[in-house]
Every structure is written in C-alpha cells, then in structure tokens.
Design a protein around this motif. Structure first.
Motif, short mmCIF file in Angstrom:
data_model
loop_
_atom_site.label_atom_id
_atom_site.label_comp_id
_atom_site.label_asym_id
_atom_site.label_seq_id
_atom_site.Cartn_x
_atom_site.Cartn_y
_atom_site.Cartn_z
N ALA A 171 0.84 -1.20 0.00
CA ALA A 171 0.00 0.00 0.00
C ALA A 171 0.87 1.24 0.00
N GLN A 172 0.60 2.14 -0.92
CA GLN A 172 1.35 3.38 -1.01
C GLN A 172 0.71 4.44 -0.11
N GLY A 173 1.55 5.31 0.43
CA GLY A 173 1.04 6.41 1.26
C GLY A 173 0.62 6.00 2.64
N LEU A 174 1.11 4.85 3.13
CA LEU A 174 0.70 4.40 4.46
C LEU A 174 1.24 5.32 5.55
N GLU A 175 2.50 5.71 5.45
CA GLU A 175 3.10 6.51 6.52
C GLU A 175 2.43 7.87 6.67
N PRO A 176 2.17 8.62 5.58
CA PRO A 176 1.42 9.87 5.76
C PRO A 176 0.01 9.65 6.31
N ALA A 177 -0.63 8.55 5.88
CA ALA A 177 -1.97 8.26 6.39
C ALA A 177 -1.93 7.97 7.88
N LEU A 178 -0.91 7.24 8.33
CA LEU A 178 -0.76 6.94 9.75
C LEU A 178 -0.54 8.23 10.55
N THR A 179 0.28 9.13 10.03
CA THR A 179 0.56 10.39 10.71
C THR A 179 -0.70 11.24 10.82
N ARG A 180 -1.45 11.33 9.72
CA ARG A 180 -2.68 12.13 9.75
C ARG A 180 -3.72 11.53 10.70
N LEU A 194 -7.77 6.15 10.63
CA LEU A 194 -6.90 5.39 9.73
C LEU A 194 -7.72 4.66 8.67
N SER A 195 -8.86 4.11 9.06
CA SER A 195 -9.72 3.45 8.08
C SER A 195 -10.19 4.43 7.02
N GLY A 196 -10.54 5.66 7.43
CA GLY A 196 -10.96 6.66 6.45
C GLY A 196 -9.83 7.09 5.54
N GLU A 197 -8.62 7.20 6.09
CA GLU A 197 -7.47 7.62 5.29
C GLU A 197 -7.14 6.59 4.21
N LEU A 198 -7.32 5.31 4.51
CA LEU A 198 -6.93 4.25 3.58
C LEU A 198 -8.10 3.65 2.82
N ALA A 199 -9.28 4.28 2.93
CA ALA A 199 -10.48 3.71 2.32
C ALA A 199 -10.32 3.53 0.81
N ASP A 224 -4.04 -1.97 -2.90
CA ASP A 224 -3.10 -2.96 -2.37
C ASP A 224 -3.10 -3.02 -0.85
N VAL A 225 -4.25 -2.78 -0.23
CA VAL A 225 -4.39 -2.95 1.22
C VAL A 225 -4.77 -4.41 1.46
N ASP A 226 -3.87 -5.18 2.05
CA ASP A 226 -4.12 -6.61 2.25
C ASP A 226 -4.31 -6.93 3.73
N TRP A 227 -4.98 -6.04 4.44
CA TRP A 227 -5.34 -6.27 5.84
C TRP A 227 -6.69 -5.61 6.09
#
Length: 324
Positions: free
Chosen positions: A28-37, A138-143, A147-150
């Motif tokens: 998954a791309q952009g995970l670290e910025p999503a986690l920070t936000r 976090l769920s909203g950021e990665l919605a 390639d989210v496999d969790w």
C-alpha cells in the motif's frame, strides 16, 4: 562507492525490501502519511495534548513471535476485532498512556517521562476513546488506497492486563507492523504507538465481497483431499417384520441368492450409492471389485451416438482359415 563496486547481495536485499523485485507483493502506497494524519486527528479533541507523530517504516509480513517481541514493555495492549474471527493489536507505551491520563485530569501534559508502571483498568478506560478515534481515522485515510491486504474495519475489543497471553489469543499468522513516535505536549513527553494487523491478502475475494480467511486456498484443498473418506460395502438389504427381527438369535440364518454376490453397492456414510461392485478375492483377502458408478466426481459427458456406437467392422482375415 561506484555502481560497479556495489555489493550485488545488498542490491538484491534493497530490491526485495522496497518491493521492486519482480514477483514481490505490491504494498500500500502512502501508508506513513496516512498513519501520521490519523494520529493527528485522534489527538485533536484532547486539549493540551498537542500530538505530532513521525511514522516509522512499515514492517511487512512479520511472524507473530516477532510482533509480540516488539510490544512495548509495560505498555497498554488492546485487542482489536478485525472480523471473521481475526484480531489485531494496538499498544501504547507508558509515555503515551501518561500523557492521555494527564490531559484528561489536569488539562496538560507534565514534563518528563514518568516511572514505568503496569497499566490499570482506569488507564484502559481513559485511553479507549483515543484508540477508537485513531482506528476510525486510519480506516478513512486508507479507504481508497490500493493494495491494502489487511482489514480496515478494526474495532476496540478488550484491554489485555497481561500481554504474555497474546500467543494464545492470536493465530500464528503473518502480520504487518505499523508504528510511530509521538511528541506530546509540545515536547513535554514522547510516546510510542504500535499497530499489528493480520495479513488477509487481496488476491481472492469471495462473491459477497468479503476477503477469505487467512491460510486457506490451495493448502486447504490439499488438506481436504488427503483426508480419509469412509465407504461401506453393502452386500444386500433385506426387509423383515419387526417380530422376526426381535426373535433373531445367534445361529439363525438369513439366506440370499448367489446372484446377490454380483450386486454389491459401495455407499458413503449418508447411504448414497457411489459404485456397484461384485464380491471376490484379492490374494487371501475378501475384496470387492468396482464395476460401475460415477463416484463423487461429476459424470463424464456422454459421447455422441456415432462415437458411442461405432459401425461394426469386419474382423481381419485369418490366413490359416479358408474363406466362408
């Protein structure tokens, strides 16, 4: 160091680590910025917390033992529900727990790291809302992330007073480990947050849109096909009046025709006939020889009539026999 002098073994490891190696799973791309936000959004309602986060590089496909070893010592561990009997872990170190307790009781974060202590039920109650806000953000950021496999729909389950039992509560299945270092109260304290999520895979999705349970697929098929199946060889069925059955004693004889030996049925435990067979011998053993039946597999497609019943052909001439 020149490109020619670069260690090829190190180059191989770098390609595997960043996913550029052919055949490596796409992450998954952009995970670290999503986690920070998401952490920033979770801390915003707490006046005086002033949370800023720096996300660490994700650690993919970690063994459960390594995940448990990474849990902060003396931290507060939350068991999360991930659906379909899957679970995840969220852990806060004592610095983060103390900061959340302080802003809710005194309105500010005290300077300096407090002494490490075992988390209590009160700590769990006062940190539960923060964990819930973080998971929702976090769920909203990665919605819409690819390639989210969790599982993203994580919900708070329970506080674990003794995290030593994690290996009994979680299946031995690969996990992704996400973590971040937190600055609290404008530098008054530092903290750590850890999130371990089960790998579910996104390569096969069920017809109802739900991901498959982990560890299934081809290994499960091999397990099923290697499992024993029970068959019963039924020589004959005979109907008798109940009074006759009740009167049966040792030594009574139930007669049957010799033709019954050639009409043995092979049945499953539910009584469905799978094959017909005939009774015989194999060496010194009694045996049955399967004669017809489709078994558990679908019956093969019938051949066209002209193939099923080919025109009879004259036998080849015998040179030693005069013509008729």
């Amino acid at each position: 160091m020149s490109r020619e002098g670069f260690n090829p073994g190190l180059r191989q490891k770098i390609r595997v680590a960043d996913g550029s190696e052919p055949g490596a799973p796409v992450r998954a791309q952009g995970l670290e910025p999503a986690l920070t936000r998401a952490l920033g959004k979770a801390g915003a309602p707490y006046e005086g917390l002033s949370l800023t986060a720096v996300a660490d590089a994700p650690q993919w496909d970690m063994a459960l033992a390594d995940v448990i070893a990474a849990v902060p010592k003396g931290g507060l561990v939350c068991l999360l529900e991930a659906g379909q009997d899957r679970r995840a872990i969220c852990a806060l170190d004592h610095g983060m727990v103390d900061a959340l307790i302080e802003v809710q009781t005194t309105g500010r974060v005290d300077k300096g790291q407090g002494l490490a202590r075992a988390p209590t039920k009160i700590d769990a109650a006062l940190t539960r809302d923060f964990v819930g806000l973080f998971l929702s953000a976090l769920s909203g950021e990665l919605a819409d992330a690819a390639d989210v496999d969790w599982p993203l729909g994580l919900t708070y389950g329970a506080h674990l007073p003794d995290p030593r039992g994690l290996d009994l509560l979680l299946p031995d299945h690969p996990c992704h480990l996400f973590s971040a270092t937190l600055d609290l109260g404008e530098g008054a304290k530092t903290g750590r947050l850890l999130l371990a999520v089960p790998v579910t895979g996104n390569e096969s999705i069920a017809s109802d849109g739900t991901p498959p349970a982990p560890g299934w697929g081809q290994p499960w098929q091999e397990i099923v096909l290697s499992s024993p199946a029970m068959l019963e060889a039924v020589l004959l069925h005979e109907t008798l009046p109940l009074s006759r059955v009740e009167a049966l004693v040792v030594g009574d004889v139930l007669s049957f025709d010799r033709s019954d030996l050639a009409s043995v049925a092979m049945c499953d435990v539910q009584g469905r006939r799978l094959f017909t067979a005939r009774l015989g011998r194999a060496g010194t053993w009694r045996a049955v020889s399967l004669s017809s039946g489709a078994g558990l597999r679908p019956a093969p497609a019938s051949k066209p009539a002209h193939e099923a019943n080919p025109a009879p052909q004259a036998p080849p001439p015998n040179p030693g026999q005069p013509p008729a």
